[in-house]
Scaffold this motif. Structure first.
Motif, mmCIF file in Angstrom:
data_model
loop_
_atom_site.group_PDB
_atom_site.id
_atom_site.type_symbol
_atom_site.label_atom_id
_atom_site.label_comp_id
_atom_site.label_asym_id
_atom_site.label_seq_id
_atom_site.Cartn_x
_atom_site.Cartn_y
_atom_site.Cartn_z
ATOM 1 N N UNK A 53 -7.531 3.273 -5.310
ATOM 2 C CA UNK A 53 -6.961 4.530 -5.084
ATOM 3 C C UNK A 53 -6.130 5.007 -6.651
ATOM 4 N N UNK A 54 -6.600 4.536 -7.688
ATOM 5 C CA UNK A 54 -6.025 4.754 -9.023
ATOM 6 C C UNK A 54 -7.287 4.910 -9.868
ATOM 7 N N UNK A 55 -7.943 5.996 -9.612
ATOM 8 C CA UNK A 55 -9.204 6.291 -10.575
ATOM 9 C C UNK A 55 -9.253 7.643 -11.280
ATOM 10 N N UNK B 100 -18.302 -1.535 -19.664
ATOM 11 C CA UNK B 100 -18.483 -1.949 -21.185
ATOM 12 C C UNK B 100 -17.034 -2.182 -21.742
ATOM 13 N N UNK B 101 -16.702 -3.363 -21.402
ATOM 14 C CA UNK B 101 -15.278 -3.829 -21.306
ATOM 15 C C UNK B 101 -14.440 -3.890 -22.510
ATOM 16 N N UNK B 102 -15.451 -3.727 -23.848
ATOM 17 C CA UNK B 102 -14.619 -3.675 -25.243
ATOM 18 C C UNK B 102 -14.410 -2.093 -25.706
ATOM 19 N N UNK B 103 -14.733 -1.444 -24.558
ATOM 20 C CA UNK B 103 -14.564 0.086 -24.875
ATOM 21 C C UNK B 103 -13.458 0.741 -24.048
ATOM 22 N N UNK B 104 -13.127 1.965 -24.331
ATOM 23 C CA UNK B 104 -12.358 2.624 -23.240
ATOM 24 C C UNK B 104 -13.185 3.027 -22.253
ATOM 25 N N UNK B 105 -12.257 3.295 -21.189
ATOM 26 C CA UNK B 105 -13.142 3.324 -19.732
ATOM 27 C C UNK B 105 -13.916 4.355 -19.845
ATOM 28 N N UNK B 106 -13.567 5.626 -20.283
ATOM 29 C CA UNK B 106 -14.554 6.840 -20.310
ATOM 30 C C UNK B 106 -15.854 6.729 -20.691
ATOM 31 N N UNK B 107 -15.941 5.551 -21.609
ATOM 32 C CA UNK B 107 -17.439 5.350 -21.961
ATOM 33 C C UNK B 107 -18.420 4.810 -20.818
ATOM 34 N N UNK B 108 -17.853 4.521 -19.783
ATOM 35 C CA UNK B 108 -18.448 3.846 -18.497
ATOM 36 C C UNK B 108 -19.090 5.088 -17.734
ATOM 37 N N UNK C 125 -5.440 10.143 -7.867
ATOM 38 C CA UNK C 125 -5.627 10.048 -6.352
ATOM 39 C C UNK C 125 -6.933 10.811 -5.930
ATOM 40 N N UNK C 126 -7.810 10.635 -6.308
ATOM 41 C CA UNK C 126 -9.098 11.486 -6.055
ATOM 42 C C UNK C 126 -10.044 10.811 -4.966
ATOM 43 N N UNK C 127 -9.764 9.993 -4.664
ATOM 44 C CA UNK C 127 -10.647 8.935 -3.540
ATOM 45 C C UNK C 127 -10.918 9.725 -2.502
ATOM 46 N N UNK C 128 -10.127 10.599 -1.839
ATOM 47 C CA UNK C 128 -10.702 11.345 -0.688
ATOM 48 C C UNK C 128 -11.716 12.316 -1.148
ATOM 49 N N UNK C 129 -11.490 12.976 -2.132
ATOM 50 C CA UNK C 129 -12.598 14.093 -2.593
ATOM 51 C C UNK C 129 -13.886 13.508 -3.097
ATOM 52 N N UNK C 130 -13.723 12.190 -3.413
ATOM 53 C CA UNK C 130 -14.866 11.416 -3.868
ATOM 54 C C UNK C 130 -15.883 11.242 -2.811
ATOM 55 N N UNK C 131 -15.364 11.066 -1.769
ATOM 56 C CA UNK C 131 -16.134 10.642 -0.373
ATOM 57 C C UNK C 131 -17.335 11.875 -0.203
ATOM 58 N N UNK C 132 -17.252 12.956 -0.956
ATOM 59 C CA UNK C 132 -18.369 13.728 -0.898
ATOM 60 C C UNK C 132 -19.374 13.525 -1.600
ATOM 61 N N UNK C 133 -19.290 12.452 -2.265
ATOM 62 C CA UNK C 133 -20.595 12.077 -3.124
ATOM 63 C C UNK C 133 -21.722 11.700 -2.430
ATOM 64 N N UNK D 40 0.739 -1.126 0.239
ATOM 65 C CA UNK D 40 0.039 -0.006 -0.049
ATOM 66 C C UNK D 40 0.861 1.410 0.022
ATOM 67 N N UNK D 41 2.175 0.989 0.562
ATOM 68 C CA UNK D 41 2.730 2.418 0.752
ATOM 69 C C UNK D 41 3.493 2.791 -0.590
ATOM 70 N N UNK D 42 3.149 2.132 -1.890
ATOM 71 C CA UNK D 42 3.711 2.521 -3.016
ATOM 72 C C UNK D 42 2.442 2.815 -4.020
ATOM 73 N N UNK D 43 1.261 3.327 -3.426
ATOM 74 C CA UNK D 43 0.290 3.562 -4.446
ATOM 75 C C UNK D 43 0.713 5.027 -5.208
ATOM 76 N N UNK D 44 -0.144 5.120 -6.339
ATOM 77 C CA UNK D 44 0.128 6.138 -7.330
ATOM 78 C C UNK D 44 -0.575 7.538 -7.195
ATOM 79 N N UNK D 45 0.159 8.382 -7.522
ATOM 80 C CA UNK D 45 -0.491 9.594 -7.978
ATOM 81 C C UNK D 45 -0.143 10.268 -9.341
ATOM 82 N N UNK D 46 -1.077 9.763 -10.425
ATOM 83 C CA UNK D 46 -0.825 10.376 -11.692
ATOM 84 C C UNK D 46 -1.897 11.108 -12.255
ATOM 85 N N UNK D 47 -1.393 11.923 -13.033
ATOM 86 C CA UNK D 47 -2.568 12.996 -13.719
ATOM 87 C C UNK D 47 -2.774 12.476 -15.167
#
Length: 339
Positions: free
Chosen positions: A103-105, A254-262, A115-123, A41-48
């Motif tokens: 944590x990679x969303x 939609x596993x045959x499409x790129x993720x933004x379609x979901x 690394x937006x999982x903390x902010x998404x808890x406002x949903x 867990x200590x090597x989780x990612x932050x990527x834009x």
């Protein structure tokens, strides 16, 4: 195998001929392994944005952060041990660890980093409603209890992001075809539009300028794509209800499409006659086309799609370069839709 009391029993026809991308049962990560890796867990990612071009780097999260991340999963209601559809039970790569997947969303309503999982808890997911309307005989507004009356099952699917990274994820939900059968689209319906939750007081956006952003987030399918057996509404993952960063309480998979379609956190499903506008296609049409099927021969304008970074499990967050498969390996199910 029985579901919980409210779900009844799901009957699945045995599946004996495995597609080439499936593997033996031993290749599936056990549930007990998802969180038992504190050093990992200590090597989780932050990527834009543009993760296909940027190396994955560790961010050394504190124990306090890791405990909070773990709690977002462990505090979610269990969906028991729902049956795994044997047609979609195995993939030729390991399932991503829960820690990585949580944590990679991408969820641009809450920020532009991974690394937006903390902010998404406002949903706000309480008293969630999904309005199904448009060119249908039986329009209805569904609450979460209504949605869980559809026969739920687990499906292990490849996930391929347009940014050229990928995972394998164990979704829980129901086929989109079941909703089609319930609402009965009219003959005039040719497309379906999904609208995600949006409230500018809660969803601040990505924090970078892309011009006028077309909120709320919308995505769309042709009706024949929605009716395909792969098309799935997910209400859970890893044996529990969806964490908010995954698009709780219901999202499209939609596993045959790129993720933004979901589309995530869906509040409206509309059956329409004409192809509707969608979020990323409206913003950057030459980079994010409407169909958006995974295609190794069609590069993104800023990077190749011929290979992908498969995010793997292990003591360090790493990836393996993989060759991208047409339709993400699901051509036998969907290629006929595009002939």
């Amino acid at each position: 195998m029985k579901l919980s009391e409210n779900f009844g029993i799901l009957h699945i026809v045995p599946y004996t001929i495995l597609p080439p991308w499936q593997l033996k049962e031993s290749g599936v990560t056990s549930e007990s392994a998802y969180w038992n890796r504190r050093h990992f867990l200590k090597s989780l990612v932050t990527v834009g944005i543009g993760a296909s071009l940027i190396p994955l780097t560790g961010c050394n999260k504190s124990d306090k952060q890791l405990t909070a991340l773990e709690a977002t999963y462990k505090n979610l209601p269990s969906l028991k041990r729902l049956p795994t559809n044997p047609a979609f039970a195995k993939v030729d790569r390991p399932i991503a660890d829960q820690a990585i997947a949580s944590s990679y969303n991408n969820f641009y309503e809450y920020g532009g980093s991974k690394s937006i999982w903390p902010a998404a808890q406002a949903l706000p997911t309480e008293n969630w409603k999904v309005e199904v309307s448009g060119l249908v005989k039986n329009p209805k507004t569904y609450d979460l209890d209504d949605l869980k009356k559809f026969p739920l099952e687990e499906r292990i699917y490849r996930f391929r992001c347009v940014e050229a990274w990928s995972m394998v994820l164990p979704w829980i939900g129901f086929p989109m075809r079941a909703l089609i059968e319930a609402v009965e689209p009219t003959s005039a319906a040719k497309f379906v539009r999904f609208t995600s939750f949006y409230d500018p007081a809660i969803t601040p956006g990505p924090g970078f300028h892309l011009g006028a952003l077309p909120w709320p987030y919308t995505e769309s399918l042709r009706l024949d794509e929605m009716a395909n057996e792969l098309a799935f509404f997910a209400v859970g993952i890893y044996g529990r209800e969806l964490p908010k960063q995954h698009g709780a309480p219901i999202r499209a998979v939609l596993p045959w499409k790129y993720g933004f379609k979901g589309a995530k956190s869906i509040v409206k499903v509309e059956f329409v006659a004409e192809q509707p506008a969608t979020y990323w296609h409206t913003l950057v049409a030459n980079e994010y086309d409407y169909i958006a099927n995974v295609n190794p021969k069609k590069p993104h304008p800023r990077w190749s799609q011929a290979r992908e970074k498969f995010i793997s499990t292990g003591p360090d967050l790493s990836w393996d370069w993989k060759e991208t498969l047409p339709y993400n390996g699901y051509g036998e199910y969907v290629a006929k839709l595009y002939g």
